[in-house]
Design a protein around this motif. Structure first.
Motif, PDB file in Angstrom:
ATOM      1  N   TYR A 254       5.366  -0.231  -6.982  1.00 29.71           N
ATOM      2  CA  TYR A 254       4.238  -1.123  -7.325  1.00 29.71           C
ATOM      3  C   TYR A 254       2.923  -0.527  -6.830  1.00 29.71           C
ATOM      4  N   GLY A 255       2.932  -0.055  -5.569  1.00 24.37           N
ATOM      5  CA  GLY A 255       1.736   0.574  -4.988  1.00 24.37           C
ATOM      6  C   GLY A 255       1.310   1.806  -5.763  1.00 24.37           C
ATOM      7  N   ALA A 256       2.303   2.592  -6.177  1.00 24.92           N
ATOM      8  CA  ALA A 256       2.019   3.813  -6.948  1.00 24.92           C
ATOM      9  C   ALA A 256       1.363   3.459  -8.286  1.00 24.92           C
ATOM     10  N   MET A 257       1.902   2.419  -8.945  1.00 26.75           N
ATOM     11  CA  MET A 257       1.360   2.002 -10.246  1.00 26.75           C
ATOM     12  C   MET A 257      -0.064   1.468 -10.116  1.00 26.75           C
ATOM     13  N   LYS A 258      -0.327   0.776  -8.997  1.00 25.93           N
ATOM     14  CA  LYS A 258      -1.665   0.227  -8.771  1.00 25.93           C
ATOM     15  C   LYS A 258      -2.563   1.201  -8.018  1.00 25.93           C
ATOM     16  N   GLN A 259      -2.026   2.381  -7.707  1.00 28.05           N
ATOM     17  CA  GLN A 259      -2.738   3.414  -6.944  1.00 28.05           C
ATOM     18  C   GLN A 259      -3.313   2.843  -5.653  1.00 28.05           C
ATOM     19  N   ASP A 260      -2.454   2.091  -4.946  1.00 31.14           N
ATOM     20  CA  ASP A 260      -2.847   1.387  -3.720  1.00 31.14           C
ATOM     21  C   ASP A 260      -2.209   2.106  -2.524  1.00 31.14           C
ATOM     22  N   ILE A 261      -3.042   2.925  -1.853  1.00 28.42           N
ATOM     23  CA  ILE A 261      -2.542   3.817  -0.795  1.00 28.42           C
ATOM     24  C   ILE A 261      -1.819   3.082   0.347  1.00 28.42           C
ATOM     25  N   PRO A 262      -2.385   1.982   0.931  1.00 24.71           N
ATOM     26  CA  PRO A 262      -1.667   1.323   2.034  1.00 24.71           C
ATOM     27  C   PRO A 262      -0.262   0.854   1.635  1.00 24.71           C
ATOM     28  N   ILE A 263      -0.127   0.312   0.413  1.00 25.31           N
ATOM     29  CA  ILE A 263       1.178  -0.168  -0.054  1.00 25.31           C
ATOM     30  C   ILE A 263       2.164   1.003  -0.181  1.00 25.31           C
ATOM     31  N   ILE A 264       1.699   2.117  -0.735  1.00 28.36           N
ATOM     32  CA  ILE A 264       2.580   3.280  -0.931  1.00 28.36           C
ATOM     33  C   ILE A 264       3.087   3.824   0.402  1.00 28.36           C
ATOM     34  N   ILE A 265       2.154   4.139   1.325  1.00 24.56           N
ATOM     35  CA  ILE A 265       2.535   4.793   2.592  1.00 24.56           C
ATOM     36  C   ILE A 265       3.434   3.893   3.435  1.00 24.56           C
ATOM     37  N   THR A 266       2.999   2.633   3.646  1.00 22.43           N
ATOM     38  CA  THR A 266       3.737   1.768   4.563  1.00 22.43           C
ATOM     39  C   THR A 266       5.123   1.411   4.013  1.00 22.43           C
ATOM     40  N   ASN A 267       5.203   1.102   2.727  1.00 27.53           N
ATOM     41  CA  ASN A 267       6.508   0.749   2.163  1.00 27.53           C
ATOM     42  C   ASN A 267       7.409   1.971   2.019  1.00 27.53           C
ATOM     43  N   GLY A 268       6.810   3.143   1.854  1.00 22.30           N
ATOM     44  CA  GLY A 268       7.594   4.381   1.837  1.00 22.30           C
ATOM     45  C   GLY A 268       8.295   4.607   3.172  1.00 22.30           C
ATOM     46  N   ILE A 269       7.532   4.438   4.268  1.00 27.58           N
ATOM     47  CA  ILE A 269       8.118   4.578   5.615  1.00 27.58           C
ATOM     48  C   ILE A 269       9.158   3.476   5.855  1.00 27.58           C
ATOM     49  N   SER A 270       8.834   2.240   5.438  1.00 29.56           N
ATOM     50  CA  SER A 270       9.783   1.118   5.565  1.00 29.56           C
ATOM     51  C   SER A 270      11.110   1.434   4.892  1.00 29.56           C
ATOM     52  N   THR A 271      11.040   2.056   3.722  1.00 24.31           N
ATOM     53  CA  THR A 271      12.250   2.406   2.984  1.00 24.31           C
ATOM     54  C   THR A 271      13.128   3.326   3.824  1.00 24.31           C
ATOM     55  N   ILE A 272      12.512   4.362   4.427  1.00 22.61           N
ATOM     56  CA  ILE A 272      13.250   5.321   5.260  1.00 22.61           C
ATOM     57  C   ILE A 272      13.874   4.612   6.474  1.00 22.61           C
ATOM     58  N   LEU A 273      13.098   3.737   7.143  1.00 21.23           N
ATOM     59  CA  LEU A 273      13.601   3.032   8.330  1.00 21.23           C
ATOM     60  C   LEU A 273      14.742   2.075   7.974  1.00 21.23           C
ATOM     61  N   ASN A 274      14.625   1.369   6.847  1.00 24.46           N
ATOM     62  CA  ASN A 274      15.683   0.432   6.452  1.00 24.46           C
ATOM     63  C   ASN A 274      16.963   1.163   6.059  1.00 24.46           C
ATOM     64  N   ILE A 275      16.820   2.341   5.453  1.00 25.48           N
ATOM     65  CA  ILE A 275      18.003   3.164   5.148  1.00 25.48           C
ATOM     66  C   ILE A 275      18.656   3.620   6.458  1.00 25.48           C
ATOM     67  N   THR A 276      17.823   3.994   7.469  1.00 26.09           N
ATOM     68  CA  THR A 276      18.340   4.378   8.792  1.00 26.09           C
ATOM     69  C   THR A 276      19.167   3.243   9.390  1.00 26.09           C
ATOM     70  N   MET A 277      18.633   1.999   9.309  1.00 16.67           N
ATOM     71  CA  MET A 277      19.354   0.851   9.861  1.00 16.67           C
ATOM     72  C   MET A 277      20.656   0.603   9.093  1.00 16.67           C
ATOM     73  N   LEU A 278      20.630   0.787   7.772  1.00 16.41           N
ATOM     74  CA  LEU A 278      21.847   0.636   6.956  1.00 16.41           C
ATOM     75  C   LEU A 278      22.919   1.619   7.409  1.00 16.41           C
ATOM     76  N   ILE A 279      22.509   2.868   7.688  1.00 14.62           N
ATOM     77  CA  ILE A 279      23.451   3.903   8.153  1.00 14.62           C
ATOM     78  C   ILE A 279      24.060   3.488   9.503  1.00 14.62           C
ATOM     79  N   LEU A 280      23.215   2.954  10.420  1.00 11.15           N
ATOM     80  CA  LEU A 280      23.712   2.496  11.729  1.00 11.15           C
ATOM     81  C   LEU A 280      24.695   1.330  11.563  1.00 11.15           C
ATOM     82  N   ILE A 281      24.417   0.437  10.604  1.00 12.35           N
ATOM     83  CA  ILE A 281      25.328  -0.694  10.352  1.00 12.35           C
ATOM     84  C   ILE A 281      26.690  -0.176   9.884  1.00 12.35           C
TER      85      ILE A 281
END
Lengths: 84, 84
Positions: free
Chosen positions: A51-78
């Motif tokens: 969504y951020g990429a489509m709207k060219q909204d930098i804060p949405i892209i960067i923060t949700n990109g990092i969130s994606t990586i962290l949530n995948i990390t937590m999934l692996i730990l689970i």
């Protein structure tokens, strides 16, 4: 001003997963944590990144990109620490 | 198209907390859940709601508004069920 609020919001929602990751890593226990929550959250923040990429909204892209990586990390730990 | 992705993203990140709330409610156990995660997440999604309001972005406002309510609900369950 919007940029500052967006970056702050992104920092908070991004670092939110960090204490949960540390807790799981330290205790090696994930019994009370919902795997469904982190699966659905990963899909959600991935879509926010798009969504951020489509709207060219930098804060949405960067923060949700990092969130994606962290949530995948937590999934692996689970998967790693769940009771067989 | 952006609206559809935004609404989908919002639905996923919003419903993400629901399985965790049901799990906590059913098991009455929250030992492995990080209270810090839900506190920081609540602050974060509140700020996203403000960000959405400033940008007049309806999907961001509605979905993060509901997320705020759900994360507060989970925080209450953590306080209720944590070991004294």
């Amino acid at each position: 001003m919007e940029e500052i609020i967006g970056i702050l919001a992104g920092i908070f929602t991004t670092i939110a997963a960090v204490p949960q990751i540390f807790r799981a890593w330290k205790t090696k226990k994930v019994d009370d944590v919902s795997p469904k929550m982190f699966l659905v959250l990963t899909i959600g923040v991935s879509l926010w990144t798009v969504y951020g990429a489509m709207k060219q909204d930098i804060p949405i892209i960067i923060t949700n990109g990092i969130s994606t990586i962290l949530n995948i990390t937590m999934l692996i730990l689970i998967i790693k620490f769940r009771k067989k």
